[in-house]
Design a protein around this motif. Structure first.
Motif, short mmCIF file in Angstrom:
data_model
loop_
_atom_site.label_atom_id
_atom_site.label_comp_id
_atom_site.label_asym_id
_atom_site.label_seq_id
_atom_site.Cartn_x
_atom_site.Cartn_y
_atom_site.Cartn_z
N ASP A 77 0.83 -1.20 0.00
CA ASP A 77 0.00 0.00 0.00
C ASP A 77 0.87 1.25 0.00
O ASP A 77 0.50 2.27 -0.60
CB ASP A 77 -0.92 0.01 1.22
CG ASP A 77 -1.87 -1.18 1.21
OD1 ASP A 77 -2.70 -1.27 0.30
OD2 ASP A 77 -1.75 -2.04 2.11
N ARG A 116 -0.49 4.37 -2.46
CA ARG A 116 -1.25 4.17 -3.70
C ARG A 116 -2.52 5.02 -3.75
O ARG A 116 -2.95 5.43 -4.84
CB ARG A 116 -1.64 2.70 -3.85
CG ARG A 116 -0.47 1.80 -4.21
CD ARG A 116 -0.96 0.41 -4.60
NE ARG A 116 0.14 -0.39 -5.10
CZ ARG A 116 0.62 -0.35 -6.34
NH1 ARG A 116 0.07 0.48 -7.21
NH2 ARG A 116 1.62 -1.12 -6.71
N GLU A 117 -3.13 5.28 -2.60
CA GLU A 117 -4.46 5.87 -2.60
C GLU A 117 -4.56 7.21 -1.87
O GLU A 117 -5.60 7.87 -1.97
CB GLU A 117 -5.46 4.89 -1.96
CG GLU A 117 -5.56 3.56 -2.69
CD GLU A 117 -6.47 2.58 -1.99
OE1 GLU A 117 -6.93 2.90 -0.88
OE2 GLU A 117 -6.70 1.49 -2.55
#
Length: 350
Positions: A112, A167-168
């Motif tokens: 992540d 990633r987000e």
């Protein structure tokens, strides 16, 4: 935010992992090419695999077999010599490309997020955009910043470059915990440790802790490890005896002046200020401002570890020269812990 497992590449003795673990993250794998450092890591951070090996050999097939699960984070700091502002900086130094191996592993494991840290020299060489873009190309939003260890309770004016990618989400950055007038001083850090003459050792405390930082470092320990002073020749001891707390070689009489060294060699730490960056030469008066503020000798490994914020329960293995290098190369654990808490705090993300 994601779960909290991570692997540590270029782990060294474990300063980064130790701090992240204290913040609530869970290490599942570590790798470093230096056997002494890995021995220290294993001693202090048991419960998961810590390997001695070359990151270039960490292939996809090997990762499938040795890393038990996809980590939520990949963290690490390539060796700093190629970036260091102390050494001769060379953009073609292969050590300056080790982050590409880090990137390859991140790309394969698809965590992540990631944390890549290094010394300030990386920024000085304008690698900031190059490194950040390399991770944006594989799908990560990247935040870059310079963090001062003293801002996070470390009694040392060391600065580290941090790249945090996800990633987000966008990392908002690491906020200082202390202002300059709250910094932990050298005296507050090591003033409780037994006094030593050059060549002497101590394995027991002989005075109570006098500051919150000392109490934090001692925890429930009753014995000391690594508190051994280097031997110095009598003429050197006499020379540095003339240097006042926080002073430098200009206080040494002409007839005792060392014939070599730089302008900041043969200088005492100032007891009332944080230390400058701790180096592997902490035991040598000829090093960069590493003479004890009040005793006529260089620093011990334990004093250097305290100035890096390693608790006294963290034991270093190997020869004394290796132990000092392990201490000097490490990420200060309190800085790493502060980073870890920020990574796990939703308020630090957008």
């Amino acid at each position: 935010m994601p779960d909290d497992t991570f692997i540590d590449l270029f782990s060294g003795a474990g300063g980064l992992t130790f701090g992240l673990q204290r913040a609530g993250l869970t290490p599942i794998y570590a790798l470093d090419a230096w056997s002494d450092a890995i021995d220290t890591y294993r001693l202090n951070l048991p419960g998961h695999t810590a390997e001695c090996g070359d990151v270039a050999d960490l292939t996809a097939n090997k990762m499938k077999s040795i890393i038990p699960q996809r980590p939520n984070w990949v963290v690490g700091g390539p060796p700093c010599q190629g970036y260091s502002t102390v050494g001769k900086r060379n953009r073609n130094d292969q050590r300056n490309r080790l982050f590409e191996h880090f990137r390859r592993i991140v790309q394969y494991l698809e965590p992540d997020g990631f944390v890549l840290e290094n010394v300030l020299g990386l920024k000085d060489m304008s690698y900031e955009q190059e490194v950040a873009e390399a991770f944006r190309e594989i799908g990560y939003r990247v935040r870059f910043q310079v963090a001062s260890a003293a801002d996070h309770g470390v009694p040392q004016l060391r600065r580290r470059v941090l790249f945090v990618g996800h990633r987000e989400a966008d990392f908002k950055g690491l906020d200082p915990l202390l202002q300059a007038d709250q910094y932990v001083s050298v005296e507050q850090a090591i003033g409780d440790l037994p006094k030593l003459q050059p060549g002497e050792s101590a394995t027991m405390y002989d005075a109570p802790a006098k500051s919150d930082f000392q109490r934090l470092m001692r925890e429930e320990m009753i014995e000391l490890q690594g508190h051994t002073a280097s031997k110095h020749p009598p003429h050197l001891v006499e020379a540095i005896s003339h240097i006042p707390d926080g002073g430098n070689r200009t206080s040494i009489p002409d007839h005792l002046q060392p014939k070599s060294g730089f302008h900041n060699s043969y200088s005492r730490l100032a007891s009332w200020l944080p230390a400058v960056a701790v180096t592997q030469n902490m035991g040598k008066p000829s090093g960069t401002r590493c003479i004890h503020p009040k005793q006529d000798r260089g620093l011990t490994t334990r004093e250097g570890a305290r100035l890096q914020s390693f608790p006294d329960s963290f034991f270093f293995t190997g020869p004394s020269t290796s132990q000092r290098l392990q201490v000097a190369n490490a990420v200060p654990p309190l800085l790493a812990e502060s980073l870890g808490r920020s990574l796990l705090d939703p308020d630090h993300w957008a």
